[in-house]
Design a protein around this motif. Structure first.
Motif, PDB file in Angstrom:
ATOM      1  N   PHE A   1       2.625   3.030  11.931  1.00 40.12           N
ATOM      2  CA  PHE A   1       2.461   1.623  12.298  1.00 40.12           C
ATOM      3  C   PHE A   1       1.028   1.192  12.021  1.00 40.12           C
ATOM      4  CE2 PHE A   1       1.717   4.240  16.043  1.00 40.12           C
ATOM      5  CZ  PHE A   1       0.555   3.727  16.599  1.00 40.12           C
ATOM      6  N   GLY A   2       0.848  -0.113  11.818  1.00 39.36           N
ATOM      7  CA  GLY A   2      -0.465  -0.644  11.505  1.00 39.36           C
ATOM      8  C   GLY A   2      -0.949  -1.608  12.570  1.00 39.36           C
ATOM      9  N   HIS A   3      -2.247  -1.592  12.814  1.00 42.65           N
ATOM     10  CA  HIS A   3      -2.877  -2.530  13.747  1.00 42.65           C
ATOM     11  C   HIS A   3      -4.000  -3.242  12.998  1.00 42.65           C
ATOM     12  CE1 HIS A   3      -4.021  -4.026  17.772  1.00 42.65           C
ATOM     13  NE2 HIS A   3      -5.258  -4.007  17.265  1.00 42.65           N
ATOM     14  N   PRO A   4      -4.016  -4.572  13.013  1.00 45.50           N
ATOM     15  CA  PRO A   4      -4.957  -5.321  12.183  1.00 45.50           C
ATOM     16  C   PRO A   4      -6.397  -5.281  12.698  1.00 45.50           C
ATOM     17  CG  PRO A   4      -3.743  -6.827  13.592  1.00 45.50           C
ATOM     18  CD  PRO A   4      -3.145  -5.464  13.807  1.00 45.50           C
ATOM     19  N   GLY A   5      -7.335  -5.485  11.763  1.00 45.49           N
ATOM     20  CA  GLY A   5      -8.727  -5.676  12.122  1.00 45.49           C
ATOM     21  C   GLY A   5      -9.509  -4.396  12.344  1.00 45.49           C
ATOM     22  N   SER A   6     -10.751  -4.608  12.771  1.00 47.20           N
ATOM     23  CA  SER A   6     -11.664  -3.489  12.993  1.00 47.20           C
ATOM     24  C   SER A   6     -12.420  -3.656  14.307  1.00 47.20           C
ATOM     25  CB  SER A   6     -12.657  -3.379  11.826  1.00 47.20           C
ATOM     26  OG  SER A   6     -13.351  -4.617  11.651  1.00 47.20           O
ATOM     27  N   ALA A   7     -11.677  -4.057  15.342  1.00 39.48           N
ATOM     28  CA  ALA A   7     -12.292  -4.239  16.654  1.00 39.48           C
ATOM     29  C   ALA A   7     -12.783  -2.892  17.180  1.00 39.48           C
ATOM     30  CB  ALA A   7     -11.293  -4.853  17.623  1.00 39.48           C
ATOM     31  N   ALA A   8     -13.834  -2.937  17.993  1.00 46.47           N
ATOM     32  CA  ALA A   8     -14.441  -1.714  18.502  1.00 46.47           C
ATOM     33  C   ALA A   8     -13.462  -0.898  19.334  1.00 46.47           C
ATOM     34  CB  ALA A   8     -15.682  -2.060  19.339  1.00 46.47           C
ATOM     35  N   GLU A   9     -12.621  -1.582  20.141  1.00 43.90           N
ATOM     36  CA  GLU A   9     -11.701  -0.843  20.999  1.00 43.90           C
ATOM     37  C   GLU A   9     -10.625  -0.108  20.192  1.00 43.90           C
ATOM     38  OE1 GLU A   9     -10.466  -5.297  21.341  1.00 43.90           O
ATOM     39  OE2 GLU A   9     -12.313  -4.094  21.175  1.00 43.90           O
ATOM     40  N   VAL A  10     -10.281  -0.664  19.023  1.00 38.51           N
ATOM     41  CA  VAL A  10      -9.305   0.022  18.170  1.00 38.51           C
ATOM     42  C   VAL A  10      -9.940   1.254  17.531  1.00 38.51           C
ATOM     43  CG1 VAL A  10      -7.642  -0.227  16.300  1.00 38.51           C
ATOM     44  CG2 VAL A  10      -8.226  -2.194  17.708  1.00 38.51           C
ATOM     45  N   GLY A  11     -11.178   1.107  17.118  1.00 37.56           N
ATOM     46  CA  GLY A  11     -11.890   2.256  16.573  1.00 37.56           C
ATOM     47  C   GLY A  11     -12.054   3.362  17.609  1.00 37.56           C
ATOM     48  N   ALA A  12     -12.308   2.948  18.865  1.00 40.49           N
ATOM     49  CA  ALA A  12     -12.442   3.930  19.945  1.00 40.49           C
ATOM     50  C   ALA A  12     -11.124   4.658  20.179  1.00 40.49           C
ATOM     51  CB  ALA A  12     -12.903   3.232  21.223  1.00 40.49           C
ATOM     52  N   PHE A  13     -10.012   3.891  20.147  1.00 42.25           N
ATOM     53  CA  PHE A  13      -8.697   4.516  20.317  1.00 42.25           C
ATOM     54  C   PHE A  13      -8.432   5.503  19.187  1.00 42.25           C
ATOM     55  CE2 PHE A  13      -4.147   4.488  19.206  1.00 42.25           C
ATOM     56  CZ  PHE A  13      -3.624   5.043  20.368  1.00 42.25           C
ATOM     57  N   ALA A  14      -8.761   5.104  17.957  1.00 39.94           N
ATOM     58  CA  ALA A  14      -8.548   5.987  16.806  1.00 39.94           C
ATOM     59  C   ALA A  14      -9.350   7.278  16.962  1.00 39.94           C
ATOM     60  CB  ALA A  14      -8.933   5.269  15.524  1.00 39.94           C
ATOM     61  N   ARG A  15     -10.560   7.166  17.464  1.00 39.49           N
ATOM     62  CA  ARG A  15     -11.388   8.358  17.639  1.00 39.49           C
ATOM     63  C   ARG A  15     -10.779   9.306  18.673  1.00 39.49           C
ATOM     64  NH1 ARG A  15     -17.842   8.632  19.432  1.00 39.49           N
ATOM     65  NH2 ARG A  15     -17.913  10.918  19.637  1.00 39.49           N
ATOM     66  N   LEU A  16     -10.317   8.748  19.792  1.00 42.84           N
ATOM     67  CA  LEU A  16      -9.811   9.586  20.871  1.00 42.84           C
ATOM     68  C   LEU A  16      -8.415  10.149  20.591  1.00 42.84           C
ATOM     69  CD1 LEU A  16     -10.991   7.529  23.986  1.00 42.84           C
ATOM     70  CD2 LEU A  16     -12.031   9.590  23.009  1.00 42.84           C
ATOM     71  N   VAL A  17      -7.575   9.355  19.919  1.00 43.53           N
ATOM     72  CA  VAL A  17      -6.199   9.799  19.685  1.00 43.53           C
ATOM     73  C   VAL A  17      -6.117  10.826  18.564  1.00 43.53           C
ATOM     74  CG1 VAL A  17      -5.427   8.147  17.906  1.00 43.53           C
ATOM     75  CG2 VAL A  17      -3.831   8.876  19.691  1.00 43.53           C
ATOM     76  N   ASN A  18      -7.195  10.947  17.818  1.00 42.42           N
ATOM     77  CA  ASN A  18      -7.223  11.832  16.651  1.00 42.42           C
ATOM     78  C   ASN A  18      -6.839  13.269  16.988  1.00 42.42           C
ATOM     79  OD1 ASN A  18      -7.547  11.943  13.902  1.00 42.42           O
ATOM     80  ND2 ASN A  18      -9.734  12.329  13.955  1.00 42.42           N
ATOM     81  N   ASN A  19      -7.218  13.731  18.174  1.00 39.89           N
ATOM     82  CA  ASN A  19      -6.912  15.108  18.575  1.00 39.89           C
ATOM     83  C   ASN A  19      -6.263  15.155  19.952  1.00 39.89           C
ATOM     84  OD1 ASN A  19      -8.146  16.730  16.314  1.00 39.89           O
ATOM     85  ND2 ASN A  19      -9.937  15.549  16.945  1.00 39.89           N
TER      86      ASN A  19
END
Length: 223
Positions: free
Chosen positions: A132-150
């Motif tokens: 699934f895709g989530h639009p944009g480059s908001a800081a909270e989305v980047g934070a989620f991507a960092r944490l969910v990675n592992n």
């Protein structure tokens, strides 16, 4: 003459016993001696007027494995009576204090699910993949991507008919791989893409106790 009568009577008794053993009941016509596992016993029909639009609703939820103490579970296949239960996870998620599913908006047309076979003959299973895709480059989305990675967990997605499914199951949680593309041209998509994968015996897992997506998206604020 007596021996002949006894032989005929014996044959009749054996025939009656064979009929009783061979059938559970005359109505079902299911052979006990040749009983198939649940899921093979009935016809696979397609009813007139059935609706089958592809794709899924544009919302998903992520549940970290570390946030729950109990997970909906697939039943032991030897205890299943209804074939549908073979792919239905029964029960509900039990969350630790203060934890809840994380609602994620997904761009329309980006929620995509597939289950591919894996393994050798006599050892096959499925690898479930949800993207699934989530639009944009908001800081909270980047934070989620960092944490969910592992962070292993469970991803809930929803069909157009309201049926909910989950990727990941007890003992086999999903792993998510996030990615980001900023695009080059003004018309390019700028978004994060999340890909969840999990091993399973099932091509997909229905969620027996659905979660409330509306409440997750718009939580009630207690003053």
């Amino acid at each position: 003459m007596k021996n002949v009568f006894q032989k005929i009577l014996g044959i009749m008794v054996l025939a009656i016993i064979s009929i009783v053993i061979a059938q559970i009941d005359m109505g079902s016509g299911i052979a006990l001696a040749f009983a198939l596992p649940v899921g093979f016993a009935g016809p696979l029909k397609w009813n007139c007027g059935s609706e089958n639009m592809g794709g899924y609703k544009n919302r998903v939820a992520f549940i970290p494995d570390c946030a729950v103490t109990a997970v909906p579970t697939l039943p032991d296949k030897d205890t299943v009576v209804d074939a549908g239960d073979l792919v239905t996870a029964a029960g509900a998620f039990v969350f630790k204090d203060g934890d809840s599913p994380q609602f994620i908006y997904a761009t329309k047309g980006t929620v995509n699910y597939n289950a591919e076979p894996q393994g050798e003959i006599d050892g096959q299973s499925f690898v479930q993949t949800l993207e699934f895709g989530h639009p944009g480059s908001a800081a909270e989305v980047g934070a989620f991507a960092r944490l969910v990675n592992n962070t292993p967990g469970y991803v809930i997605y929803e069909g157009h008919d309201g049926q909910q499914y989950m990727v990941g199951q007890k003992g086999y949680p999903a792993n998510i791989s996030p990615a980001f593309a900023g695009g080059a041209a003004a018309a390019d998509r700028k978004a994060h893409t999340f890909t969840a994968e999990a091993d399973s015996f099932c091509p997909y897992i229905l969620l027996g106790t659905p979660i409330d997506f509306d409440e997750l998206e718009n939580p009630v604020v207690v003053p």
